[in-house]
Design an enzyme around this catalytic site. Sequence first.
Site: not given
Ligand code: NAD
Length: 432
Positions: A121, A151, A153-154, A251, A257, A260
């Site tokens: 995001t 993306e 997903l939740r 709800k 929290g 995201c």
């Molecule tokens: P996360 O912290 O679980 O995973 C991010 C991963 O990226 C980590 O494993 C980290 O080690 C790796 N990383 C960071 N810098 C790096 C680099 N320079 N090279 C290689 N790897 C690197 O984060 P997430 O929850 O998967 O979220 C990722 C993105 O997706 C964010 O922008 C988030 O806002 C978005 N997003 C998250 C969700 C959710 O529910 N978690 C849903 C939709 C979108």
Amino acid sequence: MKIAIIGSGYVGLVTGACFSELGNKVICADNDARKINGLKKGLVPIYEPGLEELIVRNARNKRLFFTASIKEAVKSSEIIFIAVGTPPLENGEADLTGIENVAHSIAVNMKGYRLIVEKSTVPVETGDWVKHTITHYIKDKTKFDVASNPEFLREGSAIDDFMHPDRIVIGVESKKARDLLTELYRPFKVPLVITNIKSAELIKHASNAFLATKISFINAVSQICDKVGADVEEVARGMGLDKRIGPSFLKAGIGYGGSCFPKDLDAFVHISEKTGYDFKLLKSVAKVNIEQLSSVLKKIKDSLWIIKGKTIAILGLAFKPNTDDIRNAPALRLVRMLQEEGARIKLYDPQAINKARKVLDKVIFCADAYSTCRSADCLFIATEWDEFKELDFVKIKKLLRRPLIVDGRNLYDPEVLRKLGFSYISIGRKKV
Ligand code: NAD
């Protein structure tokens, strides 16, 4: 198709596992070598229902690979998804260091055409910066495209959400990028929303900000309900049956929290300011969210009078059920607020305890709901895990020092608990 996913967290791993399940050859990369070594042995670093089976099966079938080398991932794939974290800076702006680093690494390792897709995001116009960065570092005249594919997903239902989305959003600026992504998503029989990159980036921020607005809206309504004796569950039901409004995200509770909503809302406010627009509405949404938790703390205080020296049993810490994610969990903030007031905290969460141990001090972590309740002055419900819906309250009444429940998730029938002799306080519903 040959796909690389850079960033193997919640989004990267689910995306990689699901694309491999659909028959693509996927390589997931991460700069955390320990995480990658574990994944190579089938050790999945996060709790997400169904993810481990999917990863193990596709790795065994040689469709899913892991690497700590971005070079290797870039070399072997035509489509490269960037799924690294975009955490908040202190001023609320999104920290895009990870995105820039990855764009740089892709540029210096690219040999032949690549489609680079933003899955993380990101604020609107990040696509332009990714393009500039790659153009700056690229060694020769190798062609590439950038696209945005946010993306939705939740956590907790991530695989199902990925495989059965409401829509797929693709922001592209060339026919080749459009064709590649349309082909990749061909097995999904859902509307494909094809836009330019900036619109796709905005769709994600606007969607999350809108959902957070719904939550803050119903929480604000719950405050009025508390004051006049109306029932927010009834109000939400009456509103939600209106098709223009819909029942989801209405709800009332302890506020939103997770990793995201809070960060995306702040980042959206920040990027709006940069464009010269003061997004006052979203600033209020964030303020209502913070105040909601303070009002929950007040409910506990109003029932216990003095917090100092009291023991509070808290059930749930994860920001929502079916995940171990505690990033920005409202319950985490509540624990700290209660500790500041001098309370002793006992805590149980079905999945989040290991992560909680790393960030919380002086908390007594318990093995189940009942041992958490033993000799506590108040039971607080912070996360609506299914197992909390089925508790034996006769047993709990005997374990608690006083029969007081403050329910931050409106999980129980007030009348049932009243009949069992509890003082039961919930959100926007009559006190019993
Ligand atoms: P996360 O912290 O679980 O995973 C991010 C991963 O990226 C980590 O494993 C980290 O080690 C790796 N990383 C960071 N810098 C790096 C680099 N320079 N090279 C290689 N790897 C690197 O984060 P997430 O929850 O998967 O979220 C990722 C993105 O997706 C964010 O922008 C988030 O806002 C978005 N997003 C998250 C969700 C959710 O529910 N978690 C849903 C939709 C979108």
